[in-house]
Scaffold this motif. Structure first.
Motif, PDB file in Angstrom:
ATOM      1  N   MET A  43       0.844  -1.193   0.000  1.00 40.33           N
ATOM      2  CA  MET A  43       0.000   0.000   0.000  1.00 40.33           C
ATOM      3  C   MET A  43       0.883   1.249   0.000  1.00 40.33           C
ATOM      4  N   GLN A  44       0.705   2.091  -0.968  1.00 39.82           N
ATOM      5  CA  GLN A  44       1.502   3.300  -1.070  1.00 39.82           C
ATOM      6  C   GLN A  44       0.903   4.391  -0.194  1.00 39.82           C
ATOM      7  N   ARG A  45       1.767   5.007   0.602  1.00 39.91           N
ATOM      8  CA  ARG A  45       1.330   6.086   1.481  1.00 39.91           C
ATOM      9  C   ARG A  45       1.721   7.409   0.852  1.00 39.91           C
ATOM     10  N   LEU A  46       0.717   8.153   0.422  1.00 42.69           N
ATOM     11  CA  LEU A  46       0.980   9.453  -0.180  1.00 42.69           C
ATOM     12  C   LEU A  46       0.835  10.525   0.880  1.00 42.69           C
ATOM     13  N   ILE A  47       1.884  11.254   1.086  1.00 41.82           N
ATOM     14  CA  ILE A  47       1.899  12.312   2.083  1.00 41.82           C
ATOM     15  C   ILE A  47       2.126  13.623   1.338  1.00 41.82           C
ATOM     16  N   PRO A  48       1.278  14.599   1.586  1.00 41.11           N
ATOM     17  CA  PRO A  48       1.433  15.869   0.875  1.00 41.11           C
ATOM     18  C   PRO A  48       2.747  16.557   1.261  1.00 41.11           C
ATOM     19  N   TYR A  49       3.215  17.443   0.404  1.00 44.41           N
ATOM     20  CA  TYR A  49       4.431  18.190   0.683  1.00 44.41           C
ATOM     21  C   TYR A  49       4.337  19.543   0.002  1.00 44.41           C
ATOM     22  N   ARG A  50       5.146  20.463   0.504  1.00 41.02           N
ATOM     23  CA  ARG A  50       5.227  21.787  -0.104  1.00 41.02           C
ATOM     24  C   ARG A  50       5.933  21.676  -1.441  1.00 41.02           C
ATOM     25  N   ARG A  51       5.318  22.163  -2.481  1.00 36.58           N
ATOM     26  CA  ARG A  51       5.867  22.062  -3.833  1.00 36.58           C
ATOM     27  C   ARG A  51       7.233  22.744  -3.969  1.00 36.58           C
ATOM     28  N   ASP A  52       7.448  23.797  -3.185  1.00 44.04           N
ATOM     29  CA  ASP A  52       8.724  24.503  -3.301  1.00 44.04           C
ATOM     30  C   ASP A  52       9.902  23.667  -2.785  1.00 44.04           C
ATOM     31  N   LEU A  53       9.628  22.553  -2.125  1.00 44.91           N
ATOM     32  CA  LEU A  53      10.699  21.698  -1.632  1.00 44.91           C
ATOM     33  C   LEU A  53      11.270  20.774  -2.708  1.00 44.91           C
ATOM     34  N   LYS A  54      10.575  20.646  -3.832  1.00 40.98           N
ATOM     35  CA  LYS A  54      11.043  19.740  -4.896  1.00 40.98           C
ATOM     36  C   LYS A  54      12.440  20.127  -5.397  1.00 40.98           C
ATOM     37  N   GLU A  55      12.650  21.399  -5.654  1.00 40.57           N
ATOM     38  CA  GLU A  55      13.950  21.843  -6.160  1.00 40.57           C
ATOM     39  C   GLU A  55      15.039  21.655  -5.103  1.00 40.57           C
ATOM     40  N   ARG A  56      14.720  21.954  -3.858  1.00 37.59           N
ATOM     41  CA  ARG A  56      15.703  21.760  -2.780  1.00 37.59           C
ATOM     42  C   ARG A  56      16.071  20.280  -2.645  1.00 37.59           C
ATOM     43  N   ALA A  57      15.088  19.395  -2.749  1.00 35.87           N
ATOM     44  CA  ALA A  57      15.341  17.956  -2.674  1.00 35.87           C
ATOM     45  C   ALA A  57      16.245  17.516  -3.819  1.00 35.87           C
ATOM     46  N   ARG A  58      16.006  18.066  -4.993  1.00 33.59           N
ATOM     47  CA  ARG A  58      16.837  17.744  -6.159  1.00 33.59           C
ATOM     48  C   ARG A  58      18.295  18.165  -5.905  1.00 33.59           C
ATOM     49  N   GLU A  59      18.477  19.345  -5.333  1.00 32.01           N
ATOM     50  CA  GLU A  59      19.825  19.825  -5.000  1.00 32.01           C
ATOM     51  C   GLU A  59      20.490  18.905  -3.979  1.00 32.01           C
ATOM     52  N   LEU A  60      19.727  18.491  -2.972  1.00 29.36           N
ATOM     53  CA  LEU A  60      20.283  17.609  -1.947  1.00 29.36           C
ATOM     54  C   LEU A  60      20.683  16.254  -2.529  1.00 29.36           C
ATOM     55  N   ARG A  61      19.909  15.761  -3.488  1.00 31.87           N
ATOM     56  CA  ARG A  61      20.267  14.494  -4.139  1.00 31.87           C
ATOM     57  C   ARG A  61      21.582  14.621  -4.904  1.00 31.87           C
ATOM     58  N   LYS A  62      21.807  15.791  -5.498  1.00 33.51           N
ATOM     59  CA  LYS A  62      23.041  16.010  -6.251  1.00 33.51           C
ATOM     60  C   LYS A  62      24.247  16.204  -5.335  1.00 33.51           C
ATOM     61  N   ASN A  63      24.003  16.588  -4.092  1.00 28.48           N
ATOM     62  CA  ASN A  63      25.084  16.922  -3.158  1.00 28.48           C
ATOM     63  C   ASN A  63      24.961  16.132  -1.854  1.00 28.48           C
ATOM     64  N   PHE A  83      15.961   9.368   3.314  1.00 21.71           N
ATOM     65  CA  PHE A  83      15.535   8.220   2.512  1.00 21.71           C
ATOM     66  C   PHE A  83      14.112   7.860   2.918  1.00 21.71           C
ATOM     67  N   TYR A  84      13.305   7.441   1.933  1.00 17.13           N
ATOM     68  CA  TYR A  84      11.919   7.111   2.241  1.00 17.13           C
ATOM     69  C   TYR A  84      11.431   6.011   1.319  1.00 17.13           C
ATOM     70  N   CYS A  85      10.711   5.063   1.899  1.00 19.09           N
ATOM     71  CA  CYS A  85      10.042   4.022   1.139  1.00 19.09           C
ATOM     72  C   CYS A  85       8.547   4.306   1.192  1.00 19.09           C
ATOM     73  N   HIS A  86       7.976   4.699   0.069  1.00 21.09           N
ATOM     74  CA  HIS A  86       6.556   5.047  -0.012  1.00 21.09           C
ATOM     75  C   HIS A  86       5.655   3.853   0.294  1.00 21.09           C
ATOM     76  N   GLU A  87       6.059   2.683  -0.174  1.00 26.96           N
ATOM     77  CA  GLU A  87       5.196   1.497  -0.049  1.00 26.96           C
ATOM     78  C   GLU A  87       4.935   1.107   1.398  1.00 26.96           C
TER      79      GLU A  87
END
Length: 119
Positions: free
Chosen positions: A1-21, A55-59
């Motif tokens: 069962m996938q757990r969808l948790i809402p998030y602030r859209r402006d965090l997407k770019e920050r998360a992308r930066e963190l993945r790169k660094n 790190f997060y496992c949605h399932e």
């Protein structure tokens, strides 16, 4: 069962930066848990609510956080953040960077045990 948790859209770019660094501890752990190596599919730097977890496992709703020395001074904030996410059904595992570097096998066993509990 996938757990969808809402998030602030402006965090997407920050998360992308963190993945790169990613930190050395994050890279070390990621190398061991990627591609369902623990029995669950984890993603890196995932926005949830107003936060980004390492790190997060949605399932199964399992978050893994690695705490460096900066977390020594933000215990209260980390606790509030974790509490808000736990209210949404997220389970947490926390490890220090030192644990990842000095005892990765124990960290992986703890993750695998938690994955089994959450399935």
């Amino acid at each position: 069962m996938q757990r969808l948790i809402p998030y602030r859209r402006d965090l997407k770019e920050r998360a992308r930066e963190l993945r790169k660094n990613m930190t050395l501890a994050e890279l070390t752990l990621w190398d061991k848990i990627r591609r369902k190596a623990t029995g669950a599919e984890f993603h890196r730097q995932v926005p949830l609510l107003d936060y980004i977890v390492d790190f997060y496992c949605h399932e199964i709703g399992l978050a893994i956080e690695l705490d460096g020395v900066i977390h020594d001074n933000q215990v209260m904030q980390d606790g509030l953040r974790q509490g808000r996410l736990e209210e949404k059904g997220v389970h947490f595992l926390r490890f220090t960077n030192e644990e990842v570097f000095k005892n990765i096998d124990a960290v992986l066993i703890a993750i695998e045990d938690s994955v089994q509990e959450c399935l």
